[in-house]
Write a protein that holds these residues in place. Structure first.
Motif, PDB file in Angstrom:
ATOM      1  N   ASP A   4       0.846  -1.322   0.027  1.00  0.00           N
ATOM      2  CA  ASP A   4      -0.090   0.049   0.066  1.00  0.00           C
ATOM      3  C   ASP A   4       0.778   1.278  -0.012  1.00  0.00           C
ATOM      4  N   TYR A   5       2.129   1.162   0.816  1.00  0.00           N
ATOM      5  CA  TYR A   5       2.885   2.347   0.687  1.00  0.00           C
ATOM      6  C   TYR A   5       3.387   2.505  -0.778  1.00  0.00           C
TER       7      TYR A   5
ATOM      8  N   ASN B 194       2.084   2.089  -3.383  1.00  0.00           N
ATOM      9  CA  ASN B 194       1.027   2.514  -4.263  1.00  0.00           C
ATOM     10  C   ASN B 194       0.410   3.866  -3.934  1.00  0.00           C
ATOM     11  N   ASN B 195       0.641   4.089  -2.660  1.00  0.00           N
ATOM     12  CA  ASN B 195      -0.390   5.425  -2.157  1.00  0.00           C
ATOM     13  C   ASN B 195       0.971   6.441  -1.551  1.00  0.00           C
ATOM     14  N   ARG B 196       1.906   5.859  -1.384  1.00  0.00           N
ATOM     15  CA  ARG B 196       3.169   6.874  -0.686  1.00  0.00           C
ATOM     16  C   ARG B 196       2.644   7.481   0.317  1.00  0.00           C
ATOM     17  N   ASN B 197       1.653   6.949   1.085  1.00  0.00           N
ATOM     18  CA  ASN B 197       1.156   7.811   2.481  1.00  0.00           C
ATOM     19  C   ASN B 197       2.011   7.475   3.474  1.00  0.00           C
TER      20      ASN B 197
ATOM     21  N   TYR C 154       1.377   4.479   6.446  1.00  0.00           N
ATOM     22  CA  TYR C 154       1.819   3.096   6.425  1.00  0.00           C
ATOM     23  C   TYR C 154       3.027   2.773   6.836  1.00  0.00           C
TER      24      TYR C 154
END
Lengths: 428, 232
Positions: free
Chosen positions: A236-237, A239-242, A245
């Motif tokens: 997820d990180y 793909n989203n670079r949030n 995560y």
């Protein structure tokens, strides 16, 4: 009948444990948009980290266990019951039903087999008795074999045993089952859009992977489950670079650090692999590395305060320097043979390198592919060095431990395999 | 019934049935319902036999130990102090011993043959916790009265290294060769010991260890079959 009711009640207690502090229906956390059901795993990581540091304080388990549950019940009321109309409980019900059914079938299996593994009898269960019998972390230092491994898994064993009605030994181990099933469900849910198909994947994963042995008090199943959760967060990180995560990855890695000595290897492997992710925000990189460093120093400091040796495994510089060519070759041949043999008994460990071989040319085009490849490479390197530099009879050592190392680390590759199968099914 | 529509549901049902079969769910459920946990533990680990957890729990309740007793099991099983461990007594020294599967004053061990005259003494470390010395050696050929034994261990390179040689004699009317070898002279850990004899004309070979615990030298607090609680 009371024992069966107790298993059911424990399931509710476990659910309660992951239902707060974040609500799964609260999809917006400030500016951070995260998948609702992932909040269950965030709750798990937050609560386990809180328990970890509570376990180190000079408090008896019976002094605070009910306070924790009172808090969780308060959060349950606040997060769910007060907003009952807004929350779509029905959509989660089929998931929950299948999850409970699997939990119940396997819990009944554990309740009958009961057998504890060799290491559990030596270390893990006795350590859990310290907490269960209302001793503190400081008193645990008196136990001769405390130095060999950290205490988190044993503490959780005691914690959930204590909260049950009958307080049977295996009730604590059912929490390991809960984490294990939870992590498999996390992976299964990423396959299809429809819940019913994901449920099939979930059950198939259990059929292919479940063995009672993993729940005989061994800690590898916790590592396995945390590594699955970490792989999902990494995915997820990427793909989203949030940054959120990355925070939860550090929390999960902190738990791994306190679960088994080998945890430090997975801690560093993940750290290295995350630093190899391309175009990672410099702020994220700095903050992530600082948090990791903080957790590492915190553990070392706690060990120093309680006079616990950081490494009580048979690794000595003198021995490493004394290794000659013949012995190194002998060891490498044995490690290769046993690693190959035990990889064949673990379906994840067989399939993953095959996928890597199929995708070898494209492996560096995708960040998650690259991450998994790096993780696998460093994992194999760790396995070889762990046995090569260990001052112990090699065949005995391999026969008694390598299957567990293979199992624990295989958790990380499960999501990758599922994603690959998903990509194949979409192609067709 | 629309088979296509219900196909996923059917797969789930069949998967469940397979898992029921794999884990023996129905039998497990009946056992959990009908047999209490204490009895299931006893059935698993034995009362006085194998790990003897049933006996340990029984004497723990009956004698109410004020320290963690030392448990000596003459069957090689994982340590079983876990069954009665009390963490409040971590540092208290105990003068109470629980002997499980007690074989008498001598412990017999059949040796594993590796080649014609080369044998392995398996679990040497385990036997060193039960005994201080190898007392006798037995071979089933009464015509052999002189015997030379070489003791070996595996070195770091996994090669056999000779560590001791003994020459033994027995009279024609004696059954055993007297060995009297102190185990403390060997550096025992997880490694096994090996012996090479200068004879191979026999079919059975046994090593007899002197038991470290002779119960007539202790006060017996409890006994059931060959399981004992003794006090110094």
């Amino acid at each position: 009948m009371i024992e069966i009711i107790d298993i059911f009640l424990l399931f509710i207690i476990f659910l309660l444990f992951v239902s707060g502090p974040l609500s799964i229906y609260n999809l917006d956390n400030g500016n951070l948009k995260i998948e609702g059901k992932l909040n269950l795993y965030f709750n798990l990581l937050i609560n386990l980290n809180i328990l970890l540091y509570l376990s180190i304080l000079p408090l008896k388990l019976s002094e605070y266990i009910y306070i924790i549950y009172a808090l969780l019940i308060f959060l349950l009321i606040k997060n769910y019951l007060l907003n009952l109309k807004k929350n779509n409980i029905k959509s989660s019900f089929s998931y929950l039903l299948i999850f409970f059914a699997m939990f119940f079938v396997l819990a009944i299996d554990i309740s009958n087999k009961l057998n504890l593994s060799w290491d559990s009898k030596w270390f893990w269960f006795i350590k859990s008795l310290y907490f269960f019998q209302d001793n503190t972390y400081e008193q645990l230092s008196d136990y001769t074999y405390n130095d060999f491994h950290p205490h988190l898994g044993s503490y959780l064993w005691a914690f959930f045993r204590k909260i049950s009605l009958n307080q049977y030994e295996y009730f604590g181990r059912l929490f390991y089952l809960f984490i294990y099933l939870g992590s498999l469900m996390l992976v299964a849910n990423s396959f299809f859009k429809k819940n019913i198909y994901n449920s099939i994947i979930f059950i198939l994963l259990i059929i292919l992977n479940y063995k009672y042995y993993y729940f005989s008090g061994l800690q590898e199943v916790i590592l396995f489950s945390f590594l699955i959760i970490i792989s999902k967060l990494v995915f997820d990180y990427i793909n989203n670079r949030n940054f959120l995560y990355l925070i939860f990855i550090t929390l999960a890695l902190n738990l791994i650090l306190w679960t088994k000595s080998e945890g430090i290897a997975f801690f560093f492997i993940t750290l290295i692999c995350i630093n190899f992710i391309k175009k990672i925000d410099i702020n994220h990189r700095i903050k992530f590395n600082l948090i990791m460093l903080f957790f590492l120093i915190l553990k070392i400091t706690i060990f120093k305060i309680f006079d616990i040796k950081l490494n009580n495994q048979p690794y000595y510089l003198d021995y490493i320097l004394s290794l000659n060519f013949d012995l190194i070759i002998f060891k490498i041949l044995n490690i290769s043979a046993y690693l190959f043999y035990y990889s064949l008994t673990n379906i994840i460990f067989i399939i993953f390198p095959l996928i890597i071989l199929f995708k070898l040319k494209k492996i560096f085009n995708n960040e998650f592919d690259k991450f998994n490849f790096n993780f696998y490479f460093l994992n194999i390197l760790f396995i070889f060095s762990a046995y090569l530099f260990r001052d112990m009879e090699i065949v005995y050592s391999l026969k008694t431990t390598i299957d567990r190392i293979v199992f624990a680390s295989s958790g990380f590759y499960l999501l990758y395999i599922i994603n690959y199968l998903k990509s194949l099914s979409f192609k067709n | 019934m629309n088979l296509k529509k219900n196909f996923p549901l059917l797969i789930i049902i069949f998967s469940f049935l397979y898992l029921f079969e794999k884990t023996d769910f129905i039998k497990n459920l009946i056992n959990t319902h009908n047999i209490n946990e204490e009895k299931r533990i006893e059935n698993l680990y034995g009362f006085c036999g194998g790990e003897s957890v049933g006996y340990l729990r029984h004497v723990n309740n009956k004698l109410n130990f004020q320290s963690n007793p030392k448990i000596i099991n003459y069957e090689h099983t994982p340590q079983n102090l876990w069954a009665i461990y009390n963490s409040k007594y971590t540092n208290s020294k105990s003068n109470i011993f629980i002997l499980l599967n007690y074989p008498g004053s001598e412990i017999n061990l059949d040796l594993d043959k590796i080649s014609e005259n080369f044998f392995e003494i398996k679990d040497t470390y385990f036997y060193s916790t039960l005994s201080n010395q190898i007392k006798y050696l037995y071979i089933d050929n009464q015509n052999v009265n002189k015997l030379k034994i070489d003791f070996y261990e595996l070195d770091k390179n996994n090669k056999f290294k000779k560590i001791k040689t003994l020459e033994l004699i027995r009279n024609k009317n004696e059954k055993y060769f007297l060995v009297n070898q102190e185990l403390s002279q060997f550096n025992l850990n997880e490694k096994n010991l090996f012996i090479r004899l200068n004879e191979d004309n026999f079919s059975e070979i046994k090593m007899i260890f002197q038991n470290r615990f002779l119960i007539d030298q202790f006060k017996i607090l409890n006994q059931y079959k060959n399981c004992y609680v003794i006090k110094k």
